[in-house]
Design an enzyme around this catalytic site. Structure first.
Site, mmCIF file in Angstrom:
data_model
loop_
_atom_site.group_PDB
_atom_site.id
_atom_site.type_symbol
_atom_site.label_atom_id
_atom_site.label_comp_id
_atom_site.label_asym_id
_atom_site.label_seq_id
_atom_site.Cartn_x
_atom_site.Cartn_y
_atom_site.Cartn_z
ATOM 1 N N GLU A 41 -63.719 -20.615 -21.808
ATOM 2 C CA GLU A 41 -64.872 -20.531 -22.718
ATOM 3 C C GLU A 41 -66.101 -19.976 -21.999
ATOM 4 O O GLU A 41 -66.775 -19.078 -22.499
ATOM 5 C CB GLU A 41 -65.223 -21.923 -23.277
ATOM 6 N N ASN A 61 -67.861 -16.343 -22.572
ATOM 7 C CA ASN A 61 -69.265 -16.256 -22.996
ATOM 8 C C ASN A 61 -70.063 -15.321 -22.088
ATOM 9 O O ASN A 61 -70.890 -14.538 -22.574
ATOM 10 C CB ASN A 61 -69.911 -17.648 -22.989
ATOM 11 N N ARG A 83 -66.370 -14.819 -33.982
ATOM 12 C CA ARG A 83 -66.580 -15.967 -33.099
ATOM 13 C C ARG A 83 -66.721 -17.194 -33.990
ATOM 14 O O ARG A 83 -67.261 -17.102 -35.101
ATOM 15 C CB ARG A 83 -67.851 -15.831 -32.249
HETATM 16 N N1 LIG Z 1 -73.515 -16.650 -20.967
HETATM 17 C C1 LIG Z 1 -74.247 -16.492 -22.077
HETATM 18 N N2 LIG Z 1 -75.232 -15.569 -22.135
HETATM 19 C C2 LIG Z 1 -75.977 -15.385 -23.260
HETATM 20 N N3 LIG Z 1 -75.782 -16.096 -24.404
HETATM 21 C C3 LIG Z 1 -74.810 -17.028 -24.412
HETATM 22 C C4 LIG Z 1 -73.986 -17.283 -23.259
HETATM 23 N N4 LIG Z 1 -73.115 -18.266 -23.567
HETATM 24 C C5 LIG Z 1 -73.377 -18.604 -24.847
HETATM 25 N N5 LIG Z 1 -74.387 -17.876 -25.367
HETATM 26 C C6 LIG Z 1 -74.964 -18.001 -26.736
HETATM 27 O O1 LIG Z 1 -74.594 -19.260 -27.252
HETATM 28 C C7 LIG Z 1 -73.894 -19.112 -28.492
HETATM 29 C C8 LIG Z 1 -72.874 -20.209 -28.646
HETATM 30 O O2 LIG Z 1 -71.834 -20.084 -27.674
HETATM 31 P P1 LIG Z 1 -70.405 -20.696 -28.028
HETATM 32 O O3 LIG Z 1 -69.467 -20.391 -26.916
HETATM 33 O O4 LIG Z 1 -70.558 -22.126 -28.409
HETATM 34 O O5 LIG Z 1 -69.987 -19.902 -29.355
HETATM 35 P P2 LIG Z 1 -69.521 -18.377 -29.484
HETATM 36 O O6 LIG Z 1 -69.205 -17.824 -28.138
HETATM 37 O O7 LIG Z 1 -70.520 -17.654 -30.297
HETATM 38 O O8 LIG Z 1 -68.174 -18.531 -30.331
HETATM 39 P P3 LIG Z 1 -66.741 -18.973 -29.730
HETATM 40 O O9 LIG Z 1 -66.965 -19.538 -28.350
HETATM 41 O O10 LIG Z 1 -66.270 -20.033 -30.674
HETATM 42 O O11 LIG Z 1 -65.917 -17.776 -29.737
HETATM 43 C C9 LIG Z 1 -73.337 -17.715 -28.458
HETATM 44 O O12 LIG Z 1 -73.099 -17.195 -29.747
HETATM 45 C C10 LIG Z 1 -74.438 -16.961 -27.696
HETATM 46 O O13 LIG Z 1 -75.486 -16.613 -28.575
HETATM 47 MG MG LIG Z 2 -68.006 -18.795 -26.770
#
Ligand SMILES: Nc1ncnc2c1ncn2[C@@H]1O[C@H](COP(=O)(O)OP(=O)(O)OP(=O)(O)O)[C@@H](O)[C@H]1O
Ligand SMILES: [Mg+2]
Lengths: 111, 142
Positions: free
Chosen positions: B48, B52, B106
């Site tokens: 995860e 990200n 996502r």
């Molecule tokens: N490393 C990062 N850099 C910039 N923004 C981030 C980062 N990690 C997370 N985010 C932000 O936080 C939000 C939530 O992250 P999360 O992993 O919970 O959901 P997602 O990645 O959008 O969906 P999924 O993980 O279910 O595929 C993301 O949509 C993004 O906007």
């Molecule tokens: Mg994610």
């Protein structure tokens, strides 16, 4: 990762082997969407007994297929969820929107 | 912190490295003889955070992802860092189902997975200044 598909009546059975992550889910998504329209299928049944790993990208891929197929008037079902992905599966709340069966036969009969 | 053992990997933000990162951590942590359940929790959380970094931090463009893993006694410490766009509102980002990329299918579950599967999760980030995700898991030996 390997995706195989075959048609049973108008149910497209998708068998995924290996890991479902962000890298592999794009390929999985493309193959499913292509086969669904080519085979003029109505429903999709995911057979997940051979999935070794799944993260939230897999959840997104499954929900994405559910939304598309619902628009076409079809249904999505899942069967044989492997032990490896049970925990993420249960916490995702997927079973609240997508029907889950223990065997493929049961899924094909009920869908 | 003084670990019993530690490893560091610097990798490109290439989606192939999602599998590489989780397999590397898994084999490193295996030195502690963890249960299958703990291994799966750690693998999923690493996947995860690395995903990200690649899709949000670097918007699928080129960059480096830093992975650090150490253990002391039965505690596993993992740190995943990127020098990407950073997060403006961390609290909102960590809420279940929040995603800034719904059009990419996502589900907004990544942070919730990390929070549920690990014993502690800390996110350090600032807009324009990259993101650090720190996680701890206390493992039970099999
Ligand atoms: N490393 C990062 N850099 C910039 N923004 C981030 C980062 N990690 C997370 N985010 C932000 O936080 C939000 C939530 O992250 P999360 O992993 O919970 O959901 P997602 O990645 O959008 O969906 P999924 O993980 O279910 O595929 C993301 O949509 C993004 O906007
Ligand atoms: Mg994610």
């Amino acid at each position: 990762m390997l995706v195989q598909s075959f048609l049973e009546d108008r149910n497209l059975v998708i068998k995924i082997e290996g890991d479902i992550d962000h890298h592999t889910s794009e390929e999985i998504r493309e193959k499913i969407d292509r086969d669904y329209f080519r085979e003029k299928a109505k429903n999709i049944v995911f057979e997940l007994s051979s999935v070794s790993f799944m993260d939230s990208s897999g959840i997104g891929m499954l929900i994405g297929r559910y939304k598309n197929i619902e628009k076409q008037g079809g249904q999505v079902a899942i069967c044989n969820v492997s032990e490896n992905i049970e925990r993420i599966f249960n916490m995702s709340g997927l079973q609240k929107i997508i029907k889950c069966y223990t065997t493929l036969d049961e899924a094909l009969k009920e869908i | 912190m003084e670990f019993d053992n530690e490893m560091n990997i610097i990798m490109d933000s290439n989606s192939r490295n999602e599998a590489f990162a989780r397999v590397s951590v898994m084999s490193f942590v295996s030195q502690l003889d963890p249960t299958m359940a703990d291994i799966t929790d750690i693998k999923t959380s690493v996947s995860e955070a690395v995903t990200n970094a690649i899709i949000h931090g670097y918007n699928n463009e080129k960059g480096k992802v830093y992975l650090k893993c150490g253990y002391k006694d039965n505690n596993v410490y993992i740190e995943i860092k990127d020098d990407g766009v950073g997060i403006n509102n961390i609290k909102e980002a960590m809420e279940p189902l929040y995603t800034s990329k719904p059009e990419m299918e996502r589900s907004g579950m990544g942070f919730t997975v990390m929070q549920t599967f690990m014993d502690s999760l800390e996110v350090i980030s600032e807009e324009g200044n990259g993101t650090i995700v720190k996680m701890i898991k206390k493992i039970s030996r099999s």
